[in-house]
Scaffold this motif. Structure first.
Motif, mmCIF file in Angstrom:
data_model
loop_
_atom_site.group_PDB
_atom_site.id
_atom_site.type_symbol
_atom_site.label_atom_id
_atom_site.label_comp_id
_atom_site.label_asym_id
_atom_site.label_seq_id
_atom_site.Cartn_x
_atom_site.Cartn_y
_atom_site.Cartn_z
ATOM 1 N N THR A 1 0.856 -1.085 0.267
ATOM 2 C CA THR A 1 -0.057 -0.097 -0.039
ATOM 3 C C THR A 1 0.970 1.259 0.121
ATOM 4 O O THR A 1 0.425 2.065 -0.487
ATOM 5 C CB THR A 1 -1.018 -0.030 1.135
ATOM 6 O OG1 THR A 1 -1.720 -1.216 1.253
ATOM 7 C CG2 THR A 1 -1.730 1.085 1.210
ATOM 8 N N GLY A 2 1.907 1.220 0.906
ATOM 9 C CA GLY A 2 2.842 2.317 0.933
ATOM 10 C C GLY A 2 3.539 2.580 -0.632
ATOM 11 O O GLY A 2 3.616 3.630 -0.981
ATOM 12 N N PHE A 3 3.858 1.584 -1.353
ATOM 13 C CA PHE A 3 4.863 1.982 -2.635
ATOM 14 C C PHE A 3 3.611 2.302 -3.691
ATOM 15 O O PHE A 3 3.873 3.169 -4.382
ATOM 16 C CB PHE A 3 5.058 0.420 -2.925
ATOM 17 C CG PHE A 3 6.465 -0.109 -2.429
ATOM 18 C CD1 PHE A 3 7.252 0.915 -1.782
ATOM 19 C CD2 PHE A 3 6.560 -1.452 -2.212
ATOM 20 C CE1 PHE A 3 8.532 0.403 -1.408
ATOM 21 C CE2 PHE A 3 7.545 -1.796 -1.519
ATOM 22 C CZ PHE A 3 8.742 -0.935 -0.954
ATOM 23 N N LEU A 4 2.370 1.741 -3.365
ATOM 24 C CA LEU A 4 1.347 2.300 -4.484
ATOM 25 C C LEU A 4 0.855 3.619 -4.227
ATOM 26 O O LEU A 4 0.599 4.423 -5.158
ATOM 27 C CB LEU A 4 0.193 1.494 -4.294
ATOM 28 C CG LEU A 4 0.050 -0.011 -4.677
ATOM 29 C CD1 LEU A 4 -1.194 -0.831 -4.348
ATOM 30 C CD2 LEU A 4 0.292 -0.028 -6.250
ATOM 31 N N PHE A 5 0.976 4.003 -2.732
ATOM 32 C CA PHE A 5 0.913 5.262 -2.169
ATOM 33 C C PHE A 5 1.691 6.417 -3.162
ATOM 34 O O PHE A 5 1.689 7.217 -3.637
ATOM 35 C CB PHE A 5 0.942 5.372 -1.074
ATOM 36 C CG PHE A 5 0.610 6.982 -0.394
ATOM 37 C CD1 PHE A 5 -0.510 7.320 -0.115
ATOM 38 C CD2 PHE A 5 1.751 7.791 -0.163
ATOM 39 C CE1 PHE A 5 -1.078 8.596 0.686
ATOM 40 C CE2 PHE A 5 1.453 9.096 0.617
ATOM 41 C CZ PHE A 5 0.213 9.630 0.733
ATOM 42 N N MET A 6 3.080 5.924 -3.057
ATOM 43 C CA MET A 6 4.119 6.672 -3.459
ATOM 44 C C MET A 6 3.976 7.019 -5.122
ATOM 45 O O MET A 6 4.283 7.892 -5.747
ATOM 46 C CB MET A 6 5.449 6.457 -3.140
ATOM 47 C CG MET A 6 5.862 6.791 -1.529
ATOM 48 S SD MET A 6 5.759 8.533 -1.251
ATOM 49 C CE MET A 6 6.810 8.917 -2.534
ATOM 50 N N LEU A 7 3.599 5.753 -5.799
ATOM 51 C CA LEU A 7 3.486 5.683 -7.103
ATOM 52 C C LEU A 7 2.373 6.730 -7.587
ATOM 53 O O LEU A 7 2.628 7.337 -8.513
ATOM 54 C CB LEU A 7 3.312 4.163 -7.544
ATOM 55 C CG LEU A 7 4.484 3.313 -7.979
ATOM 56 C CD1 LEU A 7 4.147 2.061 -8.189
ATOM 57 C CD2 LEU A 7 5.287 4.113 -9.075
#
Length: 480
Positions: free
Chosen positions: A396-402
């Motif tokens: 979720t964090g990676f998707l948030f940053m993307l």
């Protein structure tokens, strides 16, 4: 009788004085639309413009994001294979591509406002029809038509850009991302409630409501003054500018609104003129990469959530079970979103505004080129990081940053463009996204023109002479 010569002399003197007073008037002051926009400045009109034209992003986001939250349901209802689900998205953007060219040409001929209104009517009509689609084929066709209508929403951005003073574009246009964020979160929230209860068809019907409501308030937004002046309608352009000045409580520039001898409007071949060829080609590459990355993130996240592709998931891998593998190869295999999936989608969507303050600072202080190069490079990095085995929270964090980074990319390229030109291997797919972003980062860094603080250009042609393009500053200098 002695007074007669005296009277004649006085009469001659008076005539000479009158002749002196009747000297030819000096050249009258004039101003252009761009100069009027800068003089009037930012005010109430621009706030209204921002709210109405910005809200087009709500309708557009809901229509585009709709595919991500509806795909699992149409897969189940019509027993679709993976390529058939993917074809829906492909056709939406195919319709977007074709109609964006057609509507862009029509907007140059008939006006931005008319085409924007037409695109909303078209999109709302076909969106409602999609909810009654009796088969998969009809669904694909109708969504392609919706994509065509959505492509015309870009005219709202053009109208905003042409009415905003130069120094406010780098601040106001990125803030428009708030509306896209609102639309994305709204459709995800609605999907989490509507899909499990009354079904995806009602979700589509509800999603068309914002577009219909916006049609009712378009009358408060005027046609672009730059368009009116380009077609020789000076009176309409002047009336629009006077209306804006009145709403803002500002004064108009002194003099008369000048209509260029012949202002040449956009032609495709101008984009490949030697002067702009390199810039045009690089911008095309960047636009392709940004759109590829942005919608790739949305669809990749939906794929991750639908297939539960999380390394640290407590559930056993699907391929470990013979029955599961057989089911996964079946056309009727489907997995609907769980509540936690919708939550992950909402959290990652919030990322679209997370970097807005930094993005605005970068655009205005680092410049468009360097800012875009940095965000595209970081986008490439986070696509690769998404391959790391991590928990659901980590994904979720990676998707948030993307989502934050690809949103920043869109903010920057929209401004730059307006100012300078008016599923086989999941790992392989992510690496492809990353590679495209690297290419775009390099291309952005090497763009030949920096548009920070640059006014929109006006191209003027005179018979027998090559076209000349002037900025506001150069036009002022030429009159000195």
């Amino acid at each position: 009788m002695a007074t007669a010569p005296k009277e004649a002399e006085n009469t001659i003197g008076l005539e000479e004085i009158c002749m002196e007073r009747q000297e030819p008037p000096k050249e009258q002051k004039t101003f252009t639309v761009e100069e009027a926009v800068e003089t009037i400045g930012f005010g109430r009109f621009h706030i209204l413009l921002f709210l109405i034209m910005g809200s087009t992003g709500v309708a557009e986001a809901m229509e585009i994001m709709l595919i991500a939250v509806v795909s699992p349901h149409i897969r189940c209802e019509w027993q679709l294979q993976d390529w058939q689900v993917a074809l829906v998205t492909t056709m939406v953007f195919f319709g977007y591509m074709v109609f964006s060219i057609v509507l862009g040409l029509l907007a140059d001929r008939y006006g931005r406002w008319k085409i924007l209104l037409l695109s909303f009517l078209w999109g709302a009509y076909f969106s409602l029809l999609t909810s009654f689609a009796p088969s998969y084929i009809w669904f694909v066709f109708l969504r392609a038509m919706v994509g065509g209508g959505v492509s015309g929403h870009a005219q709202g951005l053009i109208i905003k850009t042409e009415f905003l003073p130069t120094k406010y574009r780098g601040y106001m246009l990125p803030l428009s991302q708030v509306f896209w964020l609102a639309g994305s979160m709204l459709i995800i929230g609605l999907a989490s409630v509507v899909n499990p209860t009354i079904g995806w068809r009602w979700l589509i019907r509800i999603a068309s409501i914002p577009g219909i409501l916006l049609i009712l308030v378009f009358k408060f937004i005027p046609e672009s003054a730059r368009y009116n002046i380009s077609v020789g309608n000076v009176a309409a352009a002047l009336a629009t500018l006077q209306r804006i000045a009145k709403m803002n409580g500002a004064a108009m520039p002194e003099g008369e609104l000048r209509e260029p001898a012949k202002e040449r409007r956009g032609r495709f071949k101008d984009l490949i003129h030697p002067k702009y060829r390199r810039t045009t080609l690089q911008i095309w590459i960047i636009w392709l990469g940004i759109a590829f990355a942005y919608y790739g993130v949305i669809l990749a996240s939906a794929e991750l959530l639908e297939r539960d592709l999380v390394c640290a998931s407590a559930a056993p891998p699907m391929q470990d079970s013979g029955d599961d593998s057989e089911e996964s190869r079946s056309p009727c295999h489907c997995r609907l979103f769980e509540p936690a999936a919708y939550q992950t989608m909402i959290i990652s969507t919030v990322g679209e505004i997370a970097l807005n303050p930094l993005n605005i600072l970068g655009i205005n202080f680092l410049g468009r080129r360097l800012s875009l190069s940095i965000t595209m490079g970081c986008t490439a990095l986070f696509f690769l990081l998404l391959n790391i085995c991590t928990s659901s929270a980590g994904m979720t964090g990676f998707l948030f940053m993307l989502r934050a980074l690809v949103s920043a990319n869109f903010n920057t390229i929209y401004i730059y463009t307006a100012e300078v030109l008016i599923n086989a291997s999941f790992l392989g797919a992510l690496c492809l996204f990353s590679s495209v972003c690297v290419v775009c980062a390099i291309s952005a860094f090497t763009l030949p023109i920096e548009t920070k603080g640059r006014a929109l250009q006006v191209c003027i042609t005179t018979p027998g002479a090559p076209a000349k393009c002037y900025s506001k500053c150069s036009l002022e200098t030429s009159r000195l």
